[in-house]
Design a protein around this motif. Structure first.
Motif, PDB file in Angstrom:
ATOM      1  N   GLY A   1      11.815 -10.234   1.991  1.00  0.00           N
ATOM      2  CA  GLY A   1      10.421 -10.197   1.382  1.00  0.00           C
ATOM      3  C   GLY A   1       9.740  -8.936   2.144  1.00  0.00           C
ATOM      4  N   HIS A   2       8.511  -8.856   1.618  1.00  0.00           N
ATOM      5  CA  HIS A   2       7.687  -7.816   2.015  1.00  0.00           C
ATOM      6  C   HIS A   2       6.267  -8.096   1.612  1.00  0.00           C
ATOM      7  N   GLN A   3       5.186  -7.336   2.619  1.00  0.00           N
ATOM      8  CA  GLN A   3       3.968  -7.728   2.514  1.00  0.00           C
ATOM      9  C   GLN A   3       3.311  -6.371   2.726  1.00  0.00           C
ATOM     10  N   TYR A   4       1.815  -6.269   2.509  1.00  0.00           N
ATOM     11  CA  TYR A   4       1.127  -5.415   2.565  1.00  0.00           C
ATOM     12  C   TYR A   4      -0.398  -5.389   3.031  1.00  0.00           C
ATOM     13  N   SER A   5      -0.642  -4.666   3.943  1.00  0.00           N
ATOM     14  CA  SER A   5      -2.374  -4.214   4.263  1.00  0.00           C
ATOM     15  C   SER A   5      -2.721  -5.641   5.119  1.00  0.00           C
TER      16      SER A   5
END
Length: 124
Positions: free
Chosen positions: A20-24
Protein backbone atom coordinates in the motif's frame (compact mmCIF):
# COMPACT_ATOMS: atom_id res chain seq x y z
CA UNK A 1 -9.44 -2.57 0.74
CA UNK A 2 -6.78 -4.47 2.71
CA UNK A 3 -9.47 -6.13 4.81
CA UNK A 4 -11.31 -7.18 1.65
CA UNK A 5 -8.14 -8.67 0.14
CA UNK A 6 -7.31 -10.41 3.41
CA UNK A 7 -10.79 -11.88 3.77
CA UNK A 8 -11.33 -12.83 0.12
CA UNK A 9 -7.87 -14.12 -0.81
CA UNK A 10 -5.60 -14.12 2.21
CA UNK A 11 -7.70 -16.67 4.03
CA UNK A 12 -7.01 -19.22 1.28
CA UNK A 13 -3.28 -18.44 1.11
CA UNK A 14 -3.43 -16.66 -2.25
CA UNK A 15 -1.55 -13.55 -1.08
CA UNK A 16 2.14 -13.64 -0.17
CA UNK A 17 2.73 -9.89 0.06
CA UNK A 18 0.38 -7.02 0.82
CA UNK A 19 1.30 -3.51 -0.22
CA UNK A 20 0.00 0.00 0.00
CA UNK A 21 0.97 3.62 -0.20
CA UNK A 22 0.03 6.93 1.35
CA UNK A 23 0.75 10.56 0.64
CA UNK A 24 1.07 13.86 2.45
CA UNK A 25 0.99 13.06 6.16
CA UNK A 26 2.38 15.89 8.34
CA UNK A 27 4.60 14.02 10.81
CA UNK A 28 6.37 10.81 11.80
CA UNK A 29 3.52 10.04 14.23
CA UNK A 30 0.88 10.42 11.52
CA UNK A 31 2.84 8.18 9.12
CA UNK A 32 3.40 5.60 11.87
CA UNK A 33 -0.28 5.50 12.87
CA UNK A 34 -1.43 5.11 9.27
CA UNK A 35 0.99 2.29 8.49
CA UNK A 36 0.46 0.55 11.84
CA UNK A 37 -3.29 0.50 11.19
CA UNK A 38 -2.79 -1.00 7.72
CA UNK A 39 -0.24 -3.56 8.87
CA UNK A 40 -2.42 -4.64 11.79
CA UNK A 41 -5.20 -5.50 9.31
CA UNK A 42 -3.02 -8.17 7.68
CA UNK A 43 -0.66 -9.12 10.53
CA UNK A 44 -2.42 -12.41 11.39
CA UNK A 45 -2.00 -13.69 7.82
CA UNK A 46 1.77 -13.93 8.28
CA UNK A 47 2.29 -12.26 4.90
CA UNK A 48 4.69 -9.39 4.42
CA UNK A 49 3.46 -5.81 4.06
CA UNK A 50 5.55 -3.55 1.81
CA UNK A 51 5.06 0.17 1.37
CA UNK A 52 5.24 0.53 -2.41
CA UNK A 53 5.45 4.32 -2.66
CA UNK A 54 4.79 7.47 -0.70
CA UNK A 55 5.78 11.03 -0.11
CA UNK A 56 4.18 14.44 -0.47
CA UNK A 57 2.24 15.68 -3.45
CA UNK A 58 3.53 19.25 -3.19
CA UNK A 59 5.95 19.61 -6.11
CA UNK A 60 7.57 22.73 -4.61
CA UNK A 61 8.32 20.83 -1.39
CA UNK A 62 9.84 17.98 -3.39
CA UNK A 63 12.50 20.42 -4.60
CA UNK A 64 13.77 21.28 -1.13
CA UNK A 65 16.43 19.62 0.99
CA UNK A 66 13.78 19.09 3.69
CA UNK A 67 12.03 16.59 1.42
CA UNK A 68 14.81 14.05 1.96
CA UNK A 69 14.26 14.24 5.71
CA UNK A 70 10.52 13.93 5.12
CA UNK A 71 11.03 10.72 3.10
CA UNK A 72 13.37 9.33 5.75
CA UNK A 73 10.72 9.94 8.43
CA UNK A 74 8.07 8.27 6.28
CA UNK A 75 10.29 5.22 5.63
CA UNK A 76 11.35 4.96 9.28
CA UNK A 77 7.74 5.17 10.45
CA UNK A 78 6.73 2.38 8.06
CA UNK A 79 9.56 0.08 9.16
CA UNK A 80 8.91 0.83 12.85
CA UNK A 81 5.21 0.11 12.31
CA UNK A 82 6.13 -3.35 11.05
CA UNK A 83 6.48 -3.02 7.28
CA UNK A 84 8.77 -5.60 5.71
CA UNK A 85 10.13 -3.04 3.26
CA UNK A 86 9.71 0.33 1.62
CA UNK A 87 10.25 1.19 -2.03
CA UNK A 88 10.58 4.51 -3.80
CA UNK A 89 8.92 4.90 -7.19
CA UNK A 90 10.97 6.94 -9.63
CA UNK A 91 9.27 8.32 -12.70
CA UNK A 92 11.20 9.03 -15.88
CA UNK A 93 10.66 12.78 -15.52
CA UNK A 94 11.15 13.02 -11.76
CA UNK A 95 14.17 15.07 -10.81
CA UNK A 96 15.77 15.50 -7.43
CA UNK A 97 17.65 18.40 -5.93
CA UNK A 98 21.42 18.63 -6.34
CA UNK A 99 23.49 16.47 -6.37
CA UNK A 100 20.82 14.00 -7.56
CA UNK A 101 19.67 16.07 -10.52
CA UNK A 102 19.08 12.97 -12.60
CA UNK A 103 16.19 11.20 -14.24
CA UNK A 104 18.12 8.01 -14.97
CA UNK A 105 17.18 5.43 -12.32
CA UNK A 106 20.40 3.47 -12.94
CA UNK A 107 22.39 6.30 -11.40
CA UNK A 108 20.43 5.71 -8.18
CA UNK A 109 21.28 2.01 -7.99
CA UNK A 110 18.96 0.35 -10.47
CA UNK A 111 20.46 -2.53 -12.45
CA UNK A 112 21.49 -1.94 -16.08
CA UNK A 113 18.70 -2.28 -18.61
CA UNK A 114 15.84 -1.85 -16.17
CA UNK A 115 12.89 0.36 -16.97
CA UNK A 116 13.16 3.96 -15.87
CA UNK A 117 9.72 3.43 -14.30
CA UNK A 118 10.91 0.67 -11.98
CA UNK A 119 10.47 0.62 -8.24
CA UNK A 120 13.77 0.77 -6.43
CA UNK A 121 13.98 -0.84 -2.99
CA UNK A 122 15.45 1.58 -0.51
CA UNK A 123 15.02 -0.46 2.69
CA UNK A 124 14.31 -4.10 3.39
Amino acid sequence: MLAFARDALGSIGAIDIYSGHQYSYPSYAAWYDKYKTAIDVVRDTGAAYIVDEGGDGDEAFRNTSAYGTYLALMHTAAINAGASGVTMWLYRDQYYVWPLEVSNARVLGCWPGCSRHSNIVVHI
